[in-house]
Design an enzyme around this catalytic site. Structure first.
Site, PDB file in Angstrom:
ATOM      1  N   CYS A 245       0.542   6.123  12.591  1.00 60.39           N
ATOM      2  CA  CYS A 245       0.106   5.165  13.896  1.00 60.39           C
ATOM      3  C   CYS A 245       0.077   6.060  15.257  1.00 60.39           C
ATOM      4  CB  CYS A 245       0.930   3.933  13.988  1.00 60.39           C
ATOM      5  SG  CYS A 245       1.749   3.345  12.183  1.00 60.39           S
TER       6      CYS A 245
ATOM      7  N   HIS B  76       0.969  -1.430  -0.046  1.00 66.27           N
ATOM      8  CA  HIS B  76      -0.069  -0.122  -0.015  1.00 66.27           C
ATOM      9  C   HIS B  76       0.730   1.375  -0.125  1.00 66.27           C
ATOM     10  CE1 HIS B  76      -0.109   1.518   4.379  1.00 66.27           C
ATOM     11  NE2 HIS B  76       0.369   0.212   4.649  1.00 66.27           N
TER      12      HIS B  76
HETATM   13  N1  PLP Z   1       7.774   0.125   8.214  1.00 70.54           N
HETATM   14  C1  PLP Z   1       7.446   1.527   7.801  1.00 70.54           C
HETATM   15  C2  PLP Z   1       8.717   2.342   7.891  1.00 70.54           C
HETATM   16  C3  PLP Z   1       6.212   2.151   7.492  1.00 70.54           C
HETATM   17  O1  PLP Z   1       6.229   3.390   7.352  1.00 70.54           O
HETATM   18  C4  PLP Z   1       5.275   1.326   7.761  1.00 70.54           C
HETATM   19  C5  PLP Z   1       3.724   1.872   7.499  1.00 70.54           C
HETATM   20  O2  PLP Z   1       3.515   3.133   7.869  1.00 70.54           O
HETATM   21  C6  PLP Z   1       5.335  -0.233   8.097  1.00 70.54           C
HETATM   22  C7  PLP Z   1       6.639  -0.520   8.550  1.00 70.54           C
HETATM   23  C8  PLP Z   1       3.947  -1.069   8.662  1.00 70.54           C
HETATM   24  O3  PLP Z   1       3.619  -1.263   7.381  1.00 70.54           O
HETATM   25  P1  PLP Z   1       2.035  -2.170   7.191  1.00 70.54           P
HETATM   26  O4  PLP Z   1       1.282  -0.822   7.196  1.00 70.54           O
HETATM   27  O5  PLP Z   1       2.192  -2.548   5.775  1.00 70.54           O
HETATM   28  O6  PLP Z   1       2.013  -2.858   8.273  1.00 70.54           O
END
Ligand code: PLP
Length: 393
Positions: free
Chosen positions: A325, A201
């Site tokens: 988040c 995504h």
């Molecule tokens: N790692 C980083 C650097 C991210 O920016 C994100 C999402 O914001 C993630 C991991 C997590 O990915 P996912 O949303 O596919 O779980």
């Protein structure tokens, strides 16, 4: 009202070609990729074609790609998988202070289970020094995990140098490349990584699907137990439409990498320069010479970040205070505090993140709205008024 999306590090729009590629796997070719009949075989060959598309983007072998539910799972799988597979009694992991919570919170969980973790600090530019990583190595170090590009400030880490160090010391090396894949060239051989996390995504693919690159020969314990899917690395019926979407997104990302990202970089620079030239007391965070072309993180003194995001949204511009988040939480961003920003500066920081669907008109519109919003919020700030009066006196 016009709506301008400047939050592409949070998530991206699914590309129309991606949606078209996915559709048949909901409607006609909906077979289980493990079934031996025609529908099953069609699903299987679509999954394998996507594996090849993704492997090409990363310069990996198709057999080294494991499909997962996204970046978070790939990060968890890497850290838990390496630690659990290691036979040594004492285990130590090295990571950095600016990782995404998918790595940081996993590392904290490992600590609760007796694993020692070193969090290597970064400099004021938001870049880790490979010599600090090397200095942190101990005889019991089993894994080094350093992100490729930071999600909040966009800084790109010196992975090639860290990869060389990891090899010299015979330590597994993982990178969270969720923000890098599709935006800058990512070559697993050049970087020297053993494990690499990515998420569809973030590159105009669907949500809830991602992948983990696992270098041939890497000894990894699975996170979950079940069927023999993904060469026993990840059980569960494959998310065929999602995987097809990821493959198509990878193919498109490869095609747009050079030109598309040059265009995005120019738009980002125009946005940033426009802001700095018309808004006083605005500061860019992170080393601008080692940054994703998509990202600009700017702190506006005397402006409360959440208030800014809401006020801009009311004007039709969508941006973010930092990691999606952590939005809603009053804690200042751990990335901004790690690079030495004071808590109040961190709270007044805004992330603008562009993508290949943004246009010049988007930037014009944001530049028209932004100075008014900043001025309006500052006029409500008692500290701003007081300091402005003091400065005039
Ligand atoms: N790692 C980083 C650097 C991210 O920016 C994100 C999402 O914001 C993630 C991991 C997590 O990915 P996912 O949303 O596919 O779980």
């Amino acid at each position: 009202m016009q709506r301008v999306y400047l939050d592409n590090n949070a998530t991206t729009a699914v590309a129309p070609e991606v949606l078209e590629a996915m559709k048949p796997y909901f409607l006609d070719d909906y077979g289980n990729a493990s079934s031996i009949h025609l529908r099953g075989q069609r699903a299987r060959s679509a999954v394998e074609a996507s594996r090849e598309q993704l492997a090409r983007l990363l310069n990996a072998r198709p057999s080294e790609i494991v499909f997962t539910s996204g970046g978070t799972e790939s990060d968890n799988q890497s850290l838990f998988g390496i630690v659990r597979a290691s036979r040594s009694e004492a285990k130590h992991v090295i990571t950095t202070t600016i990782e995404h919570s998918a790595v940081l919170h996993t590392a904290k969980e490992l600590e609760k289970r007796g694993v020692r973790v070193t969090y290597v600090p970064v400099g004021s530019g938001g870049v880790a020094d490979p010599t600090d990583v090397e200095k942190a190595i101990r005889p019991d170090t089993v894994l080094i995990s350093v992100m490729h590009a930071n999600n909040e400030i966009g800084t790109i880490q010196p992975l090639e140098e860290i990869g060389r160090i990891a090899r010299e010391h015979d330590i597994y090396f993982h990178t969270d490349a969720v923000q890098a894949v599709g935006k800058i060239p990512v070559d697993v051989e050049r970087l020297g990584v053993d494990l690499l996390s990515l998420s569809a995504h973030k590159l105009h693919g669907p949500k809830g699907v991602g992948a983990l690159y696992v270098r041939k020969g890497t000894i990894l314990r699975p996170l979950m137990y079940g069927g023999h899917h993904e060469r026993d690395r990840r059980p569960g019926t494959e998310n065929v439409p999602g995987i097809v979407g990821l493959g198509q997104a990878a193919e498109l990302a490869g095609r747009h990498l050079a030109d598309g990202m040059r265009k995005v970089g120019r738009l980002r620079d125009r946005l940033e320069e426009g802001i700095l030239s018309c808004v006083p007391l605005a500061t860019v965070s992170g080393d601008t010479s080692r940054r994703l072309p998509t990202t600009s993180n700017i702190s506006f003194d005397y402006v409360e970040g959440e208030g800014f995001v809401i006020a801009m949204d009311l004007k039709g511009v969508e941006c973010s205070t930092g990691a999606a988040c952590s939005s809603g939480s009053v804690e200042p961003s751990h990335v901004l505090t790690a690079i030495g920003r004071k808590p109040e500066q961190a709270r007044s920081s805004i992330r603008f993140s562009l993508g290949r669907f943004n246009t010049s008109e988007d930037v014009d519109y944001a530049l028209e709205m932004l100075p008014r919003v900043v001025e309006q919020l500052r006029s409500l700030s008692p500290h701003y008024k007081k300091d402005a009066i003091t400065a005039q006196a």
